[in-house]
Design a protein around this motif. Structure first.
Motif, mmCIF file in Angstrom:
data_model
loop_
_atom_site.group_PDB
_atom_site.id
_atom_site.type_symbol
_atom_site.label_atom_id
_atom_site.label_comp_id
_atom_site.label_asym_id
_atom_site.label_seq_id
_atom_site.Cartn_x
_atom_site.Cartn_y
_atom_site.Cartn_z
ATOM 1 N N HIS A 179 24.205 31.107 40.887
ATOM 2 C CA HIS A 179 25.495 31.522 40.308
ATOM 3 C C HIS A 179 26.524 30.397 40.392
ATOM 4 N N LEU A 219 26.196 36.400 53.551
ATOM 5 C CA LEU A 219 25.647 35.888 52.292
ATOM 6 C C LEU A 219 25.774 36.920 51.180
ATOM 7 N N LYS A 220 25.578 38.178 51.533
ATOM 8 C CA LYS A 220 25.732 39.213 50.511
ATOM 9 C C LYS A 220 27.149 39.230 49.970
ATOM 10 N N ARG A 221 28.104 39.051 50.858
ATOM 11 C CA ARG A 221 29.495 39.015 50.396
ATOM 12 C C ARG A 221 29.760 37.790 49.535
ATOM 13 N N LEU A 222 29.205 36.668 49.952
ATOM 14 C CA LEU A 222 29.393 35.459 49.150
ATOM 15 C C LEU A 222 28.765 35.631 47.770
ATOM 16 N N LEU A 223 27.589 36.220 47.757
ATOM 17 C CA LEU A 223 26.947 36.477 46.471
ATOM 18 C C LEU A 223 27.807 37.409 45.613
ATOM 19 N N VAL A 237 31.107 37.747 45.552
ATOM 20 C CA VAL A 237 32.202 37.038 44.895
ATOM 21 C C VAL A 237 31.675 36.062 43.851
ATOM 22 N N ALA A 238 30.530 35.445 44.141
ATOM 23 C CA ALA A 238 29.980 34.493 43.162
ATOM 24 C C ALA A 238 29.664 35.208 41.851
ATOM 25 N N GLU A 239 29.095 36.404 41.963
ATOM 26 C CA GLU A 239 28.797 37.177 40.759
ATOM 27 C C GLU A 239 30.079 37.534 40.028
ATOM 28 N N TYR A 299 35.796 31.217 46.019
ATOM 29 C CA TYR A 299 34.683 31.519 46.930
ATOM 30 C C TYR A 299 35.196 31.715 48.348
ATOM 31 N N LEU A 348 29.816 31.544 59.192
ATOM 32 C CA LEU A 348 28.875 31.304 58.103
ATOM 33 C C LEU A 348 28.482 29.834 58.046
ATOM 34 N N LEU A 370 18.771 35.320 48.920
ATOM 35 C CA LEU A 370 20.229 35.308 48.796
ATOM 36 C C LEU A 370 20.727 33.896 48.526
ATOM 37 N N ILE A 416 22.818 32.805 45.202
ATOM 38 C CA ILE A 416 24.158 32.221 45.277
ATOM 39 C C ILE A 416 24.160 30.848 44.616
ATOM 40 N N ALA A 433 36.628 35.045 50.042
ATOM 41 C CA ALA A 433 35.784 36.146 50.497
ATOM 42 C C ALA A 433 35.815 36.318 52.011
ATOM 43 N N PHE A 434 36.291 35.302 52.737
ATOM 44 C CA PHE A 434 36.162 35.323 54.200
ATOM 45 C C PHE A 434 37.457 34.935 54.894
#
Lengths: 168, 168
Positions: free
Chosen positions: B38, A154-158, A160-162, B138, B150, B31, B35, B141-142
């Motif tokens: 955003h 989730l931190k990573r998703l946040l 990229v969202a930012e 989005y 996720l 989180l 997200i 990121a993965f």
DNA sequence: ACCGAATAGTTCATTTATGTACTATTCGGT
DNA sequence: ACCGAATAGTACATAAATGAACTATTCGGT
């Protein structure tokens, strides 16, 4: 059978009709929205008995988590994930009810430092037990490793969202 | 340095002050909210050029993903993660603009079946490219394994969130 | 030191969202 | 078949959230 199954089916069908539409990110984003909405509704229900809603709670908790020194409205906006106009609105309410103190930052007179009054702290400590047990119910879904994994993802998703928002 | 660091610090401090307050679930919930916020803001920004907002988009996409047969307002409410009153409001707008058809379900006359008009489908296909590329950002990121992980974890979180709300 | 650009926060009009009450219809037990 | 309870959806008053304009202050280059 979650209510989300409907969403998943629609996404799959859309991906068939329009192959450029990416199934996975669409799923993630919809899941996040659905969870967010349920958490919001549930918190609103629990907090109602204290005359509060979820947004008030989020703001109060961020202030509770910064002891006496206080924080600026912008920090509060980021910490609570709200727009500044909305933070101002909520702060007006909390201030009027005597839970929040406000004073100009002597370092930078554009800034406004906000913090909890003793009454505000007492209020937080009043609802913290019920809110903590509510949070624990969410936590019960995962073991420690899964929790860490989810937090990391989730931190990573946040992140990229930012970034996406910044670059737009 | 994400803006979320502030939130994390506040949560840690709160956990110190009030040990019953569980750090991990609090983090997850915050989180998700951040997200969600955003994504909402970014989508609003992109969709503006089409005279739409994120909620309109969510509703339109669910309708696009069910072909001609249509769906009921309640299904739409669940699929879009909105309250029924809000779905009615959005549907009124979409209907007035000629993007949505509404008719009573012959099987159950309490129900209202909604679907896209040809104009509505054309509209969706007009913004789908930009929205798809946004979604892909989005997803970038993965890798595939992380995405699956996720998705799985979020589905479980949604499951408990739904259950908690139901039991309240 | 000066001034145009940037930042912090609020105000205000408007949009978006929600709770609750209500109507219409269907369901389910008798 | 009947009727009280449940369900689907809408209407309406109110609350929550937002965008944009605005004020006050600080920053940064000259």
């Amino acid at each position: 059978m979650s209510r989300f199954d409907a969403t998943e089916n629609r996404i799959n069908l859309t991906h068939q009709r329009f192959p450029g539409y990416p199934r996975e990110p669409a799923m993630l984003v919809r899941l996040v929205k659905a969870i967010s909405q349920h958490v919001h509704d549930t918190a609103n229900l629990v907090l109602r008995q204290y005359g509060l809603n979820h947004t008030d709670y989020n703001v109060l908790m961020m202030l509770y988590g910064c002891q006496q020194e206080g924080m600026t409205v912008t920090q509060l906006r980021d910490a609570a994930a709200e727009k500044s106009a909305n933070v101002t609105r909520v702060c007006n309410i909390l201030y009027d009810r005597g839970w929040m103190a406000r004073f100009a930052d002597p370092q930078d007179r554009r800034r406004v430092l906000v913090s909890l009054t003793p009454e505000g702290e007492a209020l937080v400590e009043q609802f913290l037990p019920s809110m903590s047990s509510l949070l624990n119910q969410y936590g019960a879904a995962f073991d420690a490793r899964e929790t860490a994994q989810l937090e990391n993802l989730l931190k990573r998703l946040l992140g990229v969202a930012e970034q996406i928002e910044r670059e737009l």
